[in-house]
Design a protein around this motif. Structure first.
Motif, PDB file in Angstrom:
ATOM      1  N   HIS A 157      10.785   9.381 -79.915  1.00 17.43           N
ATOM      2  CA  HIS A 157      10.699   9.966 -78.756  1.00 17.43           C
ATOM      3  C   HIS A 157      10.685  11.585 -78.750  1.00 17.43           C
ATOM      4  CE1 HIS A 157      12.284   6.223 -77.088  1.00 17.43           C
ATOM      5  NE2 HIS A 157      13.301   6.242 -77.843  1.00 17.43           N
TER       6      HIS A 157
ATOM      7  N   SER B  74      12.037  10.834 -69.721  1.00 15.68           N
ATOM      8  CA  SER B  74      13.228   9.707 -69.336  1.00 15.68           C
ATOM      9  C   SER B  74      12.848   9.175 -68.206  1.00 15.68           C
ATOM     10  CB  SER B  74      14.628  10.426 -69.265  1.00 15.68           C
ATOM     11  OG  SER B  74      14.564  11.227 -67.860  1.00 15.68           O
TER      12      SER B  74
ATOM     13  N   PHE C 218      19.387   6.620 -71.224  1.00 13.87           N
ATOM     14  CA  PHE C 218      19.725   8.075 -71.193  1.00 13.87           C
ATOM     15  C   PHE C 218      20.397   8.484 -72.447  1.00 13.87           C
ATOM     16  CE2 PHE C 218      19.489   7.602 -66.296  1.00 13.87           C
ATOM     17  CZ  PHE C 218      18.607   8.538 -66.341  1.00 13.87           C
TER      18      PHE C 218
ATOM     19  N   ILE D 107      17.969   9.179 -75.012  1.00 13.08           N
ATOM     20  CA  ILE D 107      17.018  10.646 -74.929  1.00 13.08           C
ATOM     21  C   ILE D 107      18.118  11.885 -75.046  1.00 13.08           C
ATOM     22  CG2 ILE D 107      16.132  12.050 -73.068  1.00 13.08           C
ATOM     23  CD1 ILE D 107      14.563   9.625 -73.694  1.00 13.08           C
TER      24      ILE D 107
ATOM     25  N   LYS E  62      13.206  15.558 -68.799  1.00 17.87           N
ATOM     26  CA  LYS E  62      13.610  14.840 -67.766  1.00 17.87           C
ATOM     27  C   LYS E  62      12.207  13.867 -67.471  1.00 17.87           C
ATOM     28  CE  LYS E  62      15.228  17.986 -64.954  1.00 17.87           C
ATOM     29  NZ  LYS E  62      15.457  18.386 -63.778  1.00 17.87           N
TER      30      LYS E  62
END
Length: 299
Positions: free
Chosen positions: A55, A140, A25, A28, A137
């Motif tokens: 990412h 992730s 997290f 991200i 989201k």
């Protein structure tokens, strides 16, 4: 700014993965959180040209794909309007009128942003604001799934802010993971159940997030149509999308919330690996519409 829940085999209860999950997290957030001043996306939103990480690149490329396939109804550059309506990290105005919307629309359009061959995001205008909150989201969730796969964990359910990836079986019930889709008019009930067999599901809805204009009392929902610049004013309460990965499901759930039902359904029905379920308001009741292979793909 949300919660997460990960369910693993009971035999793995002693395996402490919390620090590893937290680190995912953190990665991200560093890449794509518009709420962090030190994130890469915050740098992108301040500059014409910005180097980005792997990412960001993956989410950017998936966003371009869905933007093209949805005829522009999924567009991360709608971020400037998200802020204007009061749903983003920066509140631009308390009084939003048609003139204000029109003045910001020239900053919306994913064709105005590109990723060059040196992994830099280049914008036509410095004030273009990219917002990946409608896809990050889901990404992730997929990243955590990859981590659990590397740990050779074969049965799990990952949920981040309502976006879900399921693999294997629920060891408690000894069956495929069964999930409930919330009734928008009665949030204590599930209106539909679905079995996820190594699939991902994301749901986007207009019934939770909204704000009221302090002067006019007008209700602004959080889904903004990137073509018109207006908040969605159709009778779609929520859309759930099933696909092989949560990044794709997350992006399409957002796109279909803005798209006209018939147009959105026609697009989804042409895609073999993508299915959707719409919940529509019909006065004080709801109506459920499914894409042609929803039941086949979900089971």
């Amino acid at each position: 700014g949300t919660t997460y829940n990960i369910i693993l085999d009971s035999s793995l209860e002693k395996l402490d993965l919390s620090k590893s999950i937290d680190s995912i997290f953190n990665v991200i957030n560093y890449s794509m959180s518009t709420y962090s001043e030190s994130s890469i996306i915050s740098d992108v939103n301040k500059n014409i040209k910005t180097p980005v990480d792997e990412h960001f690149i993956k989410v950017f490329n998936k966003s371009k794909e869905v933007w093209e396939e949805s005829d522009g109804y999924f567009d991360p550059t709608v971020g400037i309007l998200v802020n204007a309506y009061g749903f983003g990290p920066i509140v631009l105005s308390d009084n939003l009128d048609n003139k204000s919307i029109e003045s910001l629309k020239y900053l919306v359009g994913f064709e105005r942003v590109l990723l060059n061959n040196t992994n830099e995001v280049v914008k036509e205008n410095k004030d273009i604001f990219i917002d990946f909150n409608s896809i990050a989201k889901g990404y992730s969730v997929d990243l955590i799934g990859e981590f659990l796969n590397q740990k050779q964990i074969n049965n799990y359910l990952i949920e981040v802010g309502g976006e879900i990836l399921a693999k294997g079986i629920n060891k408690r019930t000894k069956s495929i993971w069964t999930l409930g889709i919330q009734d928008p008019l009665n949030q204590d009930k599930y209106i539909q159940t679905v079995e996820l067999n190594n699939k991902a599901m994301a749901t986007s809805g207009n019934y939770r997030k909204y704000r009221l204009d302090p002067e006019t009392g007008e209700r602004y929902v959080h889904t903004i149509n990137p073509i018109t610049g207006l908040t969605s004013k159709n009778n779609t309460l929520s859309v759930s999308v099933i696909s092989k990965d949560c990044t794709t499901s997350d992006a399409w759930a957002t796109a279909l919330l803005s798209l006209d039902l018939n147009r959105g359904r026609a697009i989804i029905d042409q895609k073999e690996s993508l299915e959707a379920l719409w919940i529509l308001s019909d006065k004080d009741k709801v109506e459920i519409i499914k894409s042609k292979n929803w039941d086949k793909l979900s089971n």
